[in-house]
Each structure stands twice: as structure tokens, then as C-alpha cells.
Design an enzyme around this catalytic site. Structure first.
Site, PDB file in Angstrom:
ATOM      1  N   HIS A  18      -9.131  12.200   8.226  1.00 39.97           N
ATOM      2  CA  HIS A  18      -7.898  13.800   8.858  1.00 39.97           C
ATOM      3  C   HIS A  18      -7.535  14.710   8.560  1.00 39.97           C
ATOM      4  CE1 HIS A  18      -3.863  11.881   8.177  1.00 39.97           C
ATOM      5  NE2 HIS A  18      -4.292  10.956   8.889  1.00 39.97           N
ATOM      6  N   HIS A  21      -5.100  13.939   5.231  1.00 45.62           N
ATOM      7  CA  HIS A  21      -5.764  14.547   4.397  1.00 45.62           C
ATOM      8  C   HIS A  21      -6.289  14.905   3.080  1.00 45.62           C
ATOM      9  CE1 HIS A  21      -5.842  10.005   6.260  1.00 45.62           C
ATOM     10  NE2 HIS A  21      -5.717   9.794   5.276  1.00 45.62           N
ATOM     11  N   CYS A 127       6.231  -4.972   6.835  1.00 48.73           N
ATOM     12  CA  CYS A 127       5.969  -4.340   7.347  1.00 48.73           C
ATOM     13  C   CYS A 127       4.412  -4.020   7.018  1.00 48.73           C
ATOM     14  CB  CYS A 127       6.346  -2.821   7.734  1.00 48.73           C
ATOM     15  SG  CYS A 127       5.342  -1.216   9.080  1.00 48.73           S
ATOM     16  N   CYS A 130       3.146  -0.615   6.738  1.00 52.03           N
ATOM     17  CA  CYS A 130       3.341   0.498   5.214  1.00 52.03           C
ATOM     18  C   CYS A 130       3.229  -0.376   3.687  1.00 52.03           C
ATOM     19  CB  CYS A 130       5.033   0.787   5.185  1.00 52.03           C
ATOM     20  SG  CYS A 130       6.125   1.810   6.871  1.00 52.03           S
ATOM     21  N   CYS A 144       9.949  -0.197  12.629  1.00 49.52           N
ATOM     22  CA  CYS A 144      10.057   0.732  11.373  1.00 49.52           C
ATOM     23  C   CYS A 144       9.475   1.821  12.314  1.00 49.52           C
ATOM     24  CB  CYS A 144       8.628   0.213  10.728  1.00 49.52           C
ATOM     25  SG  CYS A 144       7.878   1.710   9.811  1.00 49.52           S
ATOM     26  N   HIS A 147       5.501   3.791  11.783  1.00 51.25           N
ATOM     27  CA  HIS A 147       4.982   3.103  13.071  1.00 51.25           C
ATOM     28  C   HIS A 147       5.663   2.464  14.069  1.00 51.25           C
ATOM     29  CE1 HIS A 147       3.537   2.773   8.694  1.00 51.25           C
ATOM     30  NE2 HIS A 147       1.961   2.747   9.140  1.00 51.25           N
ATOM     31  N   LYS A 295       2.574  13.961  17.039  1.00 52.79           N
ATOM     32  CA  LYS A 295       2.329  13.288  15.908  1.00 52.79           C
ATOM     33  C   LYS A 295       1.201  13.230  16.835  1.00 52.79           C
ATOM     34  CE  LYS A 295       3.125   8.976  13.759  1.00 52.79           C
ATOM     35  NZ  LYS A 295       4.281   7.664  13.824  1.00 52.79           N
ATOM     36  N   LYS A 298      -4.712   8.250  17.376  1.00 50.46           N
ATOM     37  CA  LYS A 298      -5.345   8.474  18.629  1.00 50.46           C
ATOM     38  C   LYS A 298      -5.308   7.660  19.906  1.00 50.46           C
ATOM     39  CE  LYS A 298      -8.866   5.732  14.859  1.00 50.46           C
ATOM     40  NZ  LYS A 298      -9.908   4.245  14.378  1.00 50.46           N
TER      41      LYS A 298
END
Length: 497
Positions: A18, A21, A127, A130, A144, A147, A295, A298
């Protein structure tokens, strides 16, 4: 010849790349291209982290019973995406490669021989997102913070790395080398962690079956982070090509996300100290992305495919926008609307239209040839180079756009269409100044917007300009009187609605 070895994080292949990256990888590509222009021996490493629980879960979710087949497919997708984005990596590493597995075995044995690995039992919170253990103080409302899910309770026999025994050495290195961790806020964060919270870390997993077996203990696999960090060594020949490794290590720059800064600036340097290897020169952490203030996720449907985006705006426009709009080292917000605005104002108008105007005037008043040379200079080179050396991409872009904006003002002030009737000598000097300043801007843009810079050179009648030695290119007077200009189509055509 000076060497420059830089790396990106290696990426999980549980999904397609995405825009986040792409951002880190494009930053690395700009730096790699810049150092190549200067004549440095560059080695640019990127790749995929394939020994992750996330990847095995994604394979199962997508109906793959053969995990390796899934990893092969996804690794190709990542490599092709980076190629489509014109990323000039020298090595695309996969942590399932035999060379990497051999390097992990060699490294583990070195650390073990140094007495820094011991057997124990871990019981605590883990987690999956992570892929790391958590303490109660790490959690927010029992979840977390990254996440938004509760970690699971885990108890298993593990091998541990004596990370805490390197506390004083790490603190001394951080204090003695202020550029080791950048930006400064991340350095302060890591130093506090090392000083107050750092503990020994489990470096094996008994319950996970996918991964590199622990040397001499096939019932366990190497913890994904202990494995993955070693890619920075295996990617340049550790355990397979010692001459290459001796030439390129240590890394000059690790580019990472801020969420993995502790792995890279606490665990990784301690691992290297244990194995008797030099530490990387600099670790630079980038921030997080939001999309239109939200943020990326999906569920919100706002995950952006960088290849599709580049297909609409062009790779160069995407590269420019990410460097211009996202503060390096800080968090940033991505907006396609802002990209379109930047395309129209900064690229099409201030840059592309300037080139087209100057070439049109040269065509009209000097038969499309370079006029008689005039004296001039480009003082912006110092700020441009300082910006790229310090990863202040905004400074580098400001230097380039100062040239372009000053050139546009020069046209408005000097009014070449008036000079054409009253002073053709002054007109010729003005157009030479403008053309030569564009040549210099093109050189500065070569690492940032390579395709556009080469198109600019072609229109200036010097299609092989990028082969000129860097220091020679920086000198004034590269355009030769009488050179044939090639006015073509605008560099940045109007966007389709």
C-alpha cells in the site's frame, strides 16, 4: 570510491503493497539514485519477510494449503509492484532463501558461542499483529494500541537473548553517536526504553511451525524478528560472500517505520555487539500515514494501491507529492485531492509551463537553438545537497523550486517579448540563463523525478546529459551555444477528470 549501503524494512507479504510501503521505499530510492549520481558505490536492499505468523494466516485465509506457494506468489507481486514504481533496488531479498537461512544459522551460533543465549520459559502476553510480547503497561484498555485487539496469553519453552546485559553499551553508543537514531524524538524514546524498560527477549517459538529451525533444536523456530533483522547482513553476503560483506557492512542507513524503531535501535545493535559486528551508522524512522484524516484500513475501504495511483498521475508526480507533502520523520496525511492540486500547481504550472514557455521563446526568437552563453550561477546546490544528505527532502525540493519560481519571476520582470523588439542581445542572455537554470534543476530532479528530468534534458537537446560526471554537471555553462532544442509535449499534461 565511497560506498553507501541503505535498506528499507522488509515487508510482510500477508497483503499487497500500500501507499505507506511505497513511501519508505521511494525515500530509499531517491537516496540511492542521488548517491549513484555522485559516483558512490551504492547497494540498495529491500525485500519480503516471509517467516511470519501473519503470512501463514493469510495463506490459509486465501485457501493455500502450501504456504510456500502463497509466499512465492506474493513475493513476485511485491517485486513487480516495486518495479512498476521504478524502484532501483540492487537486491530483493526473501527470508525463505537458502542464503538467508545459512546466515541466520551462522549468526545464532556466534551469539550462542558468546554466551548470550539461554533456555527458559516465557509466560505472558503476545500480540499476533505486532509479533511481539507485551507488558500490561504497553496496553491501552487491555488492547494493543496499534492493532486494537487484546494480546493472547502464551506460555512456552523458549530460548532467550541476554539483551539486558547490553544496556550500558547501548546507552553509551546512543549518547556518543547522536545521528545513530533519527529523528531526535525517536532517539529520546529509544534511550528511555533501553535505560528503564529493556529486558531479555525470547528469540524462539515452540508453538509455531513455520520459520527457520533453531540450530541444533529442530522443535523450535527462530523468532521472526531475530530472523528478519539478519537480512541486512545476509543481503550483502554474510555467510556466503565475505569479501562483499567486508566491503559493504556496516549499513550506512536503515530506513524503518517508527513502530519498529525499538527492534532496530535496541535489539538489533545488541545482537550485532554479541556477534562481534559493527553497528549501522544511522537508523531513520518515518511516521504513520492517514488517508484524508483516517487511519488506513480495509474496513474503511481507504487502503491505497500505489501502482494504480502512479498509473493515473505518473510515478514522478507520486514521488514528488510524497516527498513534498509528508513531513519526513513525522506523521502525514495522504489525499488524492491534494495530489491533484500539487500536480496542477507545482508540476504543471511552475515547472512544466516554465520549460514550455522558455523553449517556445527560443523557438520563436532563436530558431530553436541555444543562444550565446551568458554568465550565471546556481547557489541552490548547497541547500539541495544538504537536504539530501540529512534526509531533509523538503529542503532539497525548496532549493529546486526556488530556481523554478525565480525563473518564472525573471520572465515576468524582464518581459522577453519586449526585449525581442528592443534588445536582442539581452534577450539572448536572458534565455540562456533560463535554459541553463533548467538544466541545473533537471540534475537536481534526477534522483527525485527521474523520468521527468530525462524528458527535460531531451527537450534541451542533451538527451545523454545524465551521463555527465556529477561535479562537471554542477558547473555553470553546460549548454553549448547553437545546440538544437527539441520542444516537445508539456512534461505534465492536463489530468483527465
Amino acid at each position: 570510491m565511497k560506498k553507501f549501503y541503505l535498506t528499507t524494512p522488509i515487508y510482510y507479504v500477508n497483503d499487497a503493497p500500500h501507499i505507506g510501503h511505497a513511501y519508505a521505499t521511494i525515500l530509499a530510492d531517491v537516496l540511492a539514485r542521488y548517491h549513484r549520481l555522485k559516483g558512490d558505490e551504492v547497494f540498495f536492499l529491500t525485500g519480503t519477510d516471509e517467516n511470519s505468523q501473519k503470512n501463514t494466516e493469510a495463506a490459509e485465509k486465501n485457501g493455500y494449503t502450501d504456504i510456500r506457494a502463497y509466499l512465492d506468489m506474493m513475493s513476485v507481486k511485491w517485486r513487480e509492484s516495486f518495479r512498476a514504481l521504478d524502484i532501483t533496488f540492487d537486491r530483493f531479498i526473501r527470508t525463505t532463501e537458502d542464503e538467508h537461512k545459512s546466515a541466520v544459522n551462522k549468526f545464532w551460533s556466534a551469539v550462542e558461542a558468546n554466551g548470550d543465549i539461554y533456555e527458559g520459559v516465557y509466560e505472558g502476553l503476545y500480540c499476533n499483529g505486532c509479533e511481539m510480547f507485551k507488558t500490561e503497561t504497553d496496553l491501552v484498555g487491555g488492547n494493543c494500541p496499534l492493532h486494537k485487539t487484546p494480546p493472547k496469553h502464551l506460555k512456552e519453552k523458549n530460548y532467550f537473548f541476554k539483551l539486558s546485559s547490553y544496556r550500558e553499551k547501548l546507552l553509551a553508543h546512543i549518547d556518543a553517536n547522536p545521528e545513530f537514531i533519527m529523528p531526535e524524538g525517536r532517539r529520546n524514546e529509544v534511550r528511555s526504553y533501553v535505560d528503564k524498560f529493556m529486558e531479555d527477549v525470547s528469540i524462539s517459538r515452540e508453538t509455531m511451525k513455520w520459520g527457520i529451525p533453531v540450530p541444533g533444536h529442530p522443535g523450535s523456530v527462530v523468532y521472526v524478528w531475530f530472523d528478519a533483522l539478519i537480512n541486512y547482513l545476509s543481503g550483502v553476503g554474510y555467510g556466503s560472500d565475505e569479501k562483499k560483506f567486508a566491503r559493504l557492512w556496516p549499513a550506512d542507513l536503515h530506513l524503518v517505520g517508527k513502530d519498529i524503531i525499538k527492534f532496530h535501535c535496541a535489539l538489533w545493535p545488541a545482537m550485532l555487539m554479541s556477534a562481534g559486528l559493527p553497528l549501522p551508522t544511522r537508523v531513520f524512522a518515518t511516521g504513520f500515514f492517514t488517508v484524508n484524516g483516517d487511519k488506513m484500513s480495509k474496513s474503511l475501504g481507504n487502503v491505497i494501491d500505489p501502482v494504480k495511483l502512479a498509473g493515473r498521475f505518473g510515478n514522478d508526480a507520486l514521488r514528488f507529492f510524497l516527498l513534498r507533502e509528508i513531513p519526513v520523520g513525522g506523521d502525514g496525511d495522504f489525499s488524492t485531492t491534494r495530489l491533484a492540486e500539487r500536480y496542477s500547481s507545482d508540476l504543471a504550472n511552475e515547472f512544466g509551463n516554465l520549460l514550455h514557455r522558455v523553449l517556445s521563446m527560443a523557438e520563436k526568437y532563436f530558431d530553436g537553438k541555444v543562444p550565446l552563453a551568458a554568465e550565471g550561477s546556481v547557489p541552490q546546490w548547497a541547500a539541495y545537497e544538504k537536504g539530501l544528505e540529512t534526509l531533509d527532502f523538503a529542503m532539497a525540493l525548496d532549493a529546486i523550486w526556488e530556481i523554478l519560481r525565480d525563473s518564472n519571476k525573471m520572465i515576468d520582470t524582464e518581459k522577453p517579448w519586449v526585449l525581442a523588439k528592443s534588445d536582442t542581445d539581452k534577450l539572448g542572455k536572458l534565455l540562456y540563463l533560463l535554459l541553463e537554470r533548467l538544466r541545473h534543476a533537471g540534475w537536481m530532479l534526477l534522483p527525485i523525478m527521474p523520468a521527468s528530468a530525462k524528458k527535460l534534458f531531451a527537450q534541451l537537446g542533451i538527451p545523454d546529459e545524465d551521463r555527465r560526471p556529477y561535479e562537471e554537471a554542477k558547473a555553470w555553462g553546460g549548454l553549448i551555444e547553437g545546440g538544437i532544442l527539441q520542444k516537445g509535449e508539456p512534461l505534465f499534461p492536463r489530468l483527465n477528470p
